[in-house]
Design an enzyme around this catalytic site. Structure first.
Site, PDB file in Angstrom:
ATOM      1  N   LYS A 131     -16.627  -9.303   8.488  1.00 47.78           N
ATOM      2  CA  LYS A 131     -16.540  -9.857   9.846  1.00 47.78           C
ATOM      3  C   LYS A 131     -15.093 -10.192  10.190  1.00 47.78           C
ATOM      4  O   LYS A 131     -14.761 -10.388  11.342  1.00 47.78           O
ATOM      5  CB  LYS A 131     -17.367 -11.141   9.911  1.00 47.78           C
ATOM      6  CG  LYS A 131     -18.854 -10.895  10.009  1.00 47.78           C
ATOM      7  CD  LYS A 131     -19.557 -12.210  10.283  1.00 47.78           C
ATOM      8  CE  LYS A 131     -20.929 -12.233   9.632  1.00 47.78           C
ATOM      9  NZ  LYS A 131     -21.375 -13.561   9.289  1.00 47.78           N
TER      10      LYS A 131
ATOM     11  N   SER B 244      -3.282  -7.632   2.879  1.00 56.59           N
ATOM     12  CA  SER B 244      -3.612  -7.454   4.301  1.00 56.59           C
ATOM     13  C   SER B 244      -4.211  -8.740   4.865  1.00 56.59           C
ATOM     14  O   SER B 244      -3.966  -9.086   6.027  1.00 56.59           O
ATOM     15  CB  SER B 244      -4.612  -6.314   4.475  1.00 56.59           C
ATOM     16  OG  SER B 244      -4.047  -5.103   4.064  1.00 56.59           O
TER      17      SER B 244
ATOM     18  N   ARG C 130      -2.302  -5.961  -8.522  1.00 57.19           N
ATOM     19  CA  ARG C 130      -1.295  -7.007  -8.280  1.00 57.19           C
ATOM     20  C   ARG C 130      -1.337  -8.093  -9.352  1.00 57.19           C
ATOM     21  O   ARG C 130      -0.334  -8.503  -9.875  1.00 57.19           O
ATOM     22  CB  ARG C 130      -1.499  -7.654  -6.912  1.00 57.19           C
ATOM     23  CG  ARG C 130      -1.137  -6.750  -5.767  1.00 57.19           C
ATOM     24  CD  ARG C 130      -1.637  -7.270  -4.455  1.00 57.19           C
ATOM     25  NE  ARG C 130      -3.085  -7.387  -4.477  1.00 57.19           N
ATOM     26  CZ  ARG C 130      -3.838  -7.792  -3.469  1.00 57.19           C
ATOM     27  NH1 ARG C 130      -3.262  -8.157  -2.343  1.00 57.19           N
ATOM     28  NH2 ARG C 130      -5.155  -7.847  -3.572  1.00 57.19           N
TER      29      ARG C 130
ATOM     30  N   HIS D  50       0.842  -1.205   0.000  1.00 59.12           N
ATOM     31  CA  HIS D  50       0.000   0.000   0.000  1.00 59.12           C
ATOM     32  C   HIS D  50       0.878   1.256   0.000  1.00 59.12           C
ATOM     33  O   HIS D  50       0.619   2.210  -0.729  1.00 59.12           O
ATOM     34  CB  HIS D  50      -0.862   0.079   1.276  1.00 59.12           C
ATOM     35  CG  HIS D  50      -1.920  -0.971   1.392  1.00 59.12           C
ATOM     36  ND1 HIS D  50      -2.124  -1.684   2.559  1.00 59.12           N
ATOM     37  CD2 HIS D  50      -2.862  -1.404   0.522  1.00 59.12           C
ATOM     38  CE1 HIS D  50      -3.145  -2.506   2.388  1.00 59.12           C
ATOM     39  NE2 HIS D  50      -3.607  -2.366   1.169  1.00 59.12           N
TER      40      HIS D  50
END
Ligand code: PNS
Length: 168
Positions: A40, A126, A89, A16
């Site tokens: 979630k 992430s 990516r 990032h």
């Protein structure tokens, strides 16, 4: 031109930051737009993610960090943002990003600029960083040092017995 680098940044990775730094070199003003986490599987609160990004971007004078409430396209219209800048990516990123770029263009006319991710970060996400860190793996080559520390705190909270040794 003012542009936005939007994302969940849960947590911010060196991939990032490479995109944010390149955007900061190419455009007058960059907003890092932090989305509220609807998933979630989110790990860090919005406040934590804003704080980590502010620290990570502290040396970039034309970069600010702001939460995105509601639609990204509306944020761009309301804040005079000329383009959305995102990293690409691999091929599946492209399919997802193309659909969002076309939808955002349709919504308010905002353009999207897709930057190829630096090859060294092309496999970093992430999601994988969270998974590895919560299983006590080493993520120190993928995120800034202070994010490693924040991930260690989260991992210890989720498996406290590991920190204090086995009691059985
Ligand atoms: O790459 P990410 O982390 O999944 O991106 C998240 C973010 C914040 C960019 C995305 O969820 C978003 O744009 N949220 C705002 C809501 C919105 O505008 N949805 C319609 C997209 S066409």
């Amino acid at each position: 031109m003012k542009v936005i680098c939007p994302g969940s940044f849960d947590p911010v990775t060196l991939g990032h930051l490479d995109i944010i730094e390149r955007a900061a070199r190419s455009f007058d003003e960059v907003v890092v737009g932090v989305g509220r986490n609807t998933s979630k599987n989110g790990l860090f609160s919005l406040e934590d993610r804003l704080s980590m990004l502010t620290q990570a971007c502290a040396a970039l004078p034309n970069v600010t960090v702001d939460p995105i409430d509601g639609l990204l396209a509306e944020y761009c219209r309301e804040h005079g943002v000329g383009a959305i800048v995102k990293g690409l990516r691999f091929a599946s990123d492209f399919d997802y990003e193309l659909q969002m770029a076309q939808m955002n263009k349709q919504l308010t006319g905002v353009e999207t600029i897709l930057l190829p991710t630096a090859a060294q970060w092309s496999f970093v996400s992430s999601t994988l960083v969270r998974e590895i860190a919560l299983m006590h793996g080493d993520v120190s080559t993928f995120v800034p040092d202070f994010v490693v520390t924040a991930l260690e705190v989260q991992a210890a909270r989720r498996s406290p017995e590991r920190e204090s040794g086995s009691r059985r």
